[in-house]
Design an enzyme around this catalytic site. Structure first.
Site, PDB file in Angstrom:
ATOM      1  N   LYS A   1      45.108   2.112 -25.432  1.00 43.34           N
ATOM      2  CA  LYS A   1      44.208   1.191 -24.741  1.00 43.34           C
ATOM      3  C   LYS A   1      42.913   1.184 -25.541  1.00 43.34           C
ATOM      4  CE  LYS A   1      42.642   0.066 -20.082  1.00 43.34           C
ATOM      5  NZ  LYS A   1      41.352  -0.459 -20.463  1.00 43.34           N
TER       6      LYS A   1
ATOM      7  N   ARG B   1      36.881 -13.016 -22.290  1.00 42.70           N
ATOM      8  CA  ARG B   1      37.574 -12.983 -21.002  1.00 42.70           C
ATOM      9  C   ARG B   1      36.786 -13.719 -19.916  1.00 42.70           C
ATOM     10  NH1 ARG B   1      40.396 -10.013 -16.892  1.00 42.70           N
ATOM     11  NH2 ARG B   1      38.608  -9.396 -15.663  1.00 42.70           N
TER      12      ARG B   1
ATOM     13  N   GLU C   1      51.246   1.701 -25.761  1.00 41.23           N
ATOM     14  CA  GLU C   1      50.228   1.351 -26.764  1.00 41.23           C
ATOM     15  C   GLU C   1      48.946   2.074 -26.435  1.00 41.23           C
ATOM     16  OE1 GLU C   1      49.561  -2.821 -26.308  1.00 41.23           O
ATOM     17  OE2 GLU C   1      51.670  -3.228 -26.701  1.00 41.23           O
TER      18      GLU C   1
ATOM     19  N   CYS D   1       4.792   2.334 -22.963  1.00 40.11           N
ATOM     20  CA  CYS D   1       3.391   2.654 -22.776  1.00 40.11           C
ATOM     21  C   CYS D   1       2.614   1.670 -23.653  1.00 40.11           C
ATOM     22  CB  CYS D   1       3.107   4.088 -23.217  1.00 40.11           C
ATOM     23  SG  CYS D   1       1.341   4.369 -23.404  1.00 40.11           S
TER      24      CYS D   1
ATOM     25  N   GLU E   1      41.877  -6.876 -28.448  1.00 36.08           N
ATOM     26  CA  GLU E   1      40.578  -6.269 -28.173  1.00 36.08           C
ATOM     27  C   GLU E   1      39.731  -6.271 -29.450  1.00 36.08           C
ATOM     28  OE1 GLU E   1      40.562  -5.453 -24.998  1.00 36.08           O
ATOM     29  OE2 GLU E   1      38.985  -3.970 -24.657  1.00 36.08           O
TER      30      GLU E   1
ATOM     31  N   CYS F   1       2.091   6.860 -18.211  1.00 39.47           N
ATOM     32  CA  CYS F   1       2.578   7.508 -19.431  1.00 39.47           C
ATOM     33  C   CYS F   1       2.381   9.030 -19.327  1.00 39.47           C
ATOM     34  CB  CYS F   1       1.836   6.958 -20.644  1.00 39.47           C
ATOM     35  SG  CYS F   1       2.281   7.829 -22.162  1.00 39.47           S
TER      36      CYS F   1
HETATM   37  S1  IVH Z   1      47.492  -5.715 -22.032  1.00 44.11           S
HETATM   38  C1  IVH Z   1      48.323  -8.712 -18.640  1.00 44.11           C
HETATM   39  N1  IVH Z   1      47.150  -3.869 -23.866  1.00 44.11           N
HETATM   40  O1  IVH Z   1      42.238  -3.407 -21.068  1.00 44.11           O
HETATM   41  C2  IVH Z   1      47.967  -7.530 -19.427  1.00 44.11           C
HETATM   42  N2  IVH Z   1      45.262  -4.551 -22.596  1.00 44.11           N
HETATM   43  O2  IVH Z   1      41.908  -2.876 -18.225  1.00 44.11           O
HETATM   44  C3  IVH Z   1      46.946  -7.794 -20.443  1.00 44.11           C
HETATM   45  N3  IVH Z   1      43.151  -3.457 -23.248  1.00 44.11           N
HETATM   46  O3  IVH Z   1      41.668  -6.737 -20.124  1.00 44.11           O
HETATM   47  C4  IVH Z   1      46.363  -6.610 -21.067  1.00 44.11           C
HETATM   48  N4  IVH Z   1      43.993  -2.244 -24.868  1.00 44.11           N
HETATM   49  O4  IVH Z   1      40.998  -6.020 -22.505  1.00 44.11           O
HETATM   50  C5  IVH Z   1      46.561  -4.612 -22.903  1.00 44.11           C
HETATM   51  N5  IVH Z   1      46.982  -2.286 -25.565  1.00 44.11           N
HETATM   52  C6  IVH Z   1      46.405  -3.016 -24.607  1.00 44.11           C
HETATM   53  C7  IVH Z   1      45.013  -2.934 -24.332  1.00 44.11           C
HETATM   54  C8  IVH Z   1      44.478  -3.724 -23.295  1.00 44.11           C
HETATM   55  C9  IVH Z   1      42.894  -2.563 -24.219  1.00 44.11           C
HETATM   56  C10 IVH Z   1      42.129  -3.994 -22.320  1.00 44.11           C
HETATM   57  C11 IVH Z   1      42.217  -5.475 -22.095  1.00 44.11           C
HETATM   58  C12 IVH Z   1      42.373  -5.650 -20.616  1.00 44.11           C
HETATM   59  C13 IVH Z   1      41.859  -4.352 -20.095  1.00 44.11           C
HETATM   60  C14 IVH Z   1      42.475  -4.020 -18.760  1.00 44.11           C
END
Ligand code: IVH
Length: 681
Positions: A113, A134, A111, A421, A170, A403
């Site tokens: 990120k 979180r 997926e 300033c 997210e 300044c």
């Molecule tokens: S899975 C137990 N999938 O990245 C695993 N996280 O660095 C749970 N994140 O805290 C996370 N895209 O906020 C997962 N496709 C994705 C993600 C993702 C962004 C974020 C998430 C996590 C952080 C970790």
């Protein structure tokens, strides 16, 4: 009573359904106008019968003020993080480890990120009941009211959903929303966000969910947690979530082996720039839930997933100097001048350093070699220093105490990152900055003036403030001349006021006197007042005296005005010099009120540009300079017949902003002339 309850239920369900069609499936079947009408009906019913308002009511999407700080809520399952890596070898190591622990074949899911902030959504019997950040992974903030404004998050699930469900994902800010927000912030003299991630997390922590709604966040689900699940793997669980009403990304793939994972990584490394949101890597997860359970987690991260992070395109170059720019409200912005270097197709010579903390964090020294990267911002940023290349004895970069323009001691307010300033009235860049803002396109639109002319006029002592512009005469201007050079001493522009250009300048100054009140209020340059806020204020308060005399309570009673904006207004008008400037501008004939005809009998119908006597006229939408009732009274006095709905008998439609598209279409079909406010008054 039962009827009312049923009607509210029906409207709620229908609106949620149409919302999903529009935002999640991109497949609307009713017009915006029909949607708005249904929404208005529901709002009215809920106002009258608040006891019947449903927990998934779509009216919550527009938001309001949150009265107390966020409640702290414990996560039922901790929100753990992911192991991160920038190296493909470590991804191969991860695969080898898994192959050793798992007998037989297994599948991965890849997926994107998403680069935003993590949120845990709790649904009970299909209704969104909690949305929690979180936090530290164990306890987070309850930001439910803010989250409910995000259109792609269902308030009520559809289909065959589990009774107890947790969806994690997210919250992100798409590029279009980010650029718009930063442009508005710049307009209002506010600090901009460094990137969409900061903007998204700053937005979710706001105490005003109306403002959250306006900023157009989005949500990307990435995990489904439920004990009643009828799916055995991650991929299918997200597919199911799509059926319940979530906008699940199309950009995920099942991979049979690590080579397919690398194909996915390589594809998105090349194509991620085309996405409408930021992604900082790829998440690789074991698909099968039973295998995930078997592998388990360490204290911090799961053993069944890893995040591969993309390396941002970076270049190494020498820091030549740091310049400190003074903004129109006195903010000092450090900017790095760099030895020119090629980065992602363009030559980079400058990078923003934002504030003193960033310089400190980088531990920047004179002539350091620095890494520059391009993020969401157009201006690149410095992300690190190559300490091994530091010259011996080179001095640390110290943020100035005084300044750079007027030598006044700088101040830094508690809890703020920026230095200011405080010499508002005597510091030249601030004086020039305020005048530049005043003449800008969205303000007074004195287009023939420009930054260089302002500089010239201020330096020649012809103008000291915005009101002085209206005292300029032909003799003051004619014959003024100057060449403007860039940092390499190349002439970039020549200002030379001859007969024609002097006349043009005076003409556009004169023209600006007819700018509507909201432009004038915005032009004053009051802190935190951008164009949108200015429109709200002028519509609500009608004239400048009402704004000047308003106290804190009166100000925050106006839609979308919170304590920060109210503070900006009170601060501005508590300065006698500003009151004097406003009075002078008034005396030069600038507009400081919204004309409202309904208040008086002395209606001057000669102002009308079109003869509307005996014509059937429909007035629709919201108007910039007049209230709708005011316009109706005016038309009445001019002998027009104001009717409420469009028919073949209608002669004209006067359309303001936000006129329903269905109405507009009807007018077009019947061949009725649609006039704007400016065409009539
Ligand atoms: S899975 C137990 N999938 O990245 C695993 N996280 O660095 C749970 N994140 O805290 C996370 N895209 O906020 C997962 N496709 C994705 C993600 C993702 C962004 C974020 C998430 C996590 C952080 C970790």
């Amino acid at each position: 009573m039962e009827d009312i309850k049923q009607k509210i239920q029906e409207l709620t369900d229908k609106l949620n359904e149409h919302n999903r069609r529009y935002y999640v499936n991109s497949d609307p079947i009713i017009s915006d106008y029909q949607y708005d009408m249904m929404m208005k009906e529901l709002e009215a019913l809920e106002r009258e019968y608040p006891q019947h308002k449903l927990p998934d009511s779509p009216t919550q999407r527009v938001g309001g003020f949150i009265t107390s700080k966020f409640k702290q809520v414990k996560h039922e399952f901790p929100m753990i993080s992911l192991a991160n890596t920038y190296s493909q070898e470590e991804v191969t190591d991860f695969d080898n480890r898994l192959k050793k622990s798992i007998d037989g074949d297994f599948e991965y899911v890849c997926e994107l990120k998403y680069d935003g902030l993590a949120i845990s959504l709790i649904y009970e019997n299909g209704i969104l009941t909690h949305a929690i950040t979180r936090g530290d992974g164990i306890v987070g903030d309850d930001v439910t009211a803010n989250i409910k404004t995000i259109r792609t998050i269902p308030l009520k699930l559809v289909g065959d959903y589990p009774k107890n469900l947790c969806i994690r994902g997210e919250v992100i800010m798409p590029h279009s929303s980010f650029l718009k927000l930063n442009a508005e912030k710049e307009d209002a003299g506010d600090q901009t966000f460094a990137n969409p991630r900061n903007a998204a997390s700053g937005t979710i922590k706001l105490q005003n969910s109306k403002e959250v709604a306006r900023r157009n966040l989005d949500f990307k689900p990435y995990s489904v947690i439920s004990e009643e699940s009828n799916t055995s793997n991650h991929y299918d669980s997200l597919r199911e979530a799509r059926k319940w009403g979530f906008k699940v990304s199309d950009f995920m793939a099942k991979c049979k082996n690590i080579n397919e994972v690398f194909e996915f990584i390589d594809y998105w490394n090349a194509h991620r720039k085309e996405l409408e949101f930021d992604t900082d890597g790829i998440v690789v997860k074991v698909n099968d839930f039973a295998l995930q359970d078997e592998l388990g987690s360490t204290a911090k991260v799961p053993r069944w997933a890893i995040a591969y992070k993309f390396k941002a395109e970076a270049a190494l170059t020498e820091l030549l100097s740091v310049a400190y720019q003074v903004g129109r409200i006195g903010t000092i912005t450090p900017v790095a001048n760099l030895a020119p270097v090629l980065l992602a197709g363009t030559t980079v010579k400058r990078a923003s350093l934002h504030n003193a903390d960033i310089i400190e964090e980088l531990d920047l020294h004179e002539h350091d070699f620095v890494y520059v990267e391009k993020g969401g911002e157009i201006i690149p940023k410095i992300t690190g220093v190559e300490v091994s290349k530091r010259r011996e004895g080179s001095r640390k970069i110290e943020f100035p105490e005084y300044c750079p323009a007027c030598s006044t001691k700088l101040v830094r307010n508690e809890g703020e990152a920026a230095h200011y300033c405080p010499n508002i009235k005597g510091c030249l860049p601030q004086i020039k900055g305020r005048i530049e803002h005043f003449i800008s396109r969205k303000a007074m639109n004195i287009s023939t003036m420009g930054e260089e002319t302002v500089s010239l006029l201020v330096d020649k002592d012809l103008i000291k403030n915005i009101a002085d512009i209206y005292t300029l005469e032909y003799e003051d201007l004619f014959g003024l001349e100057r060449e403007f050079v860039d940092e390499d001493n190349n002439v970039v522009r020549t200002i030379s006021l001859r007969e024609k250009s002097t006349e043009n300048l005076l003409h556009s100054i004169e023209e600006s006197k007819s700018r509507a009140f909201y432009h004038v209020l915005y032009a004053l340059g009051i802190r935190h007042i951008g164009e949108t806020v200015s429109k709200k204020l002028t519509r609500y308060f009608k004239n400048i005296d009402n704004i000047i005399n308003a106290d804190f309570e009166n100000l925050i009673a106006c839609d979308e005005i919170g304590d920060i904006i109210a503070g900006g207004i009170i601060g501005y008008f508590s300065d006698e010099d500003n009151i004097e400037i406003v009075n002078r501008l008034k005396s030069y004939g600038l507009i400081f009120s919204v004309e409202d005809f309904s208040s008086g009998n002395n209606i001057d119908t000669s102002k009308l540009k079109i003869d509307l006597k005996d014509k059937n006229v429909v007035v629709s939408g919201v108007f910039k300079n007049f209230s709708r009732d005011g316009i109706k009274d005016f038309l009445d006095a001019a002998g027009a017949k104001v009717v409420s709905s469009i028919s073949s008998k209608t002669d004209y439609v006067i359309a303001g902003e936000n006129m329903g598209p269905a109405k507009l279409e009807k007018a077009k079909k019947l061949g009725i002339t649609v006039l704007s406010e400016e065409e009539v008054f």
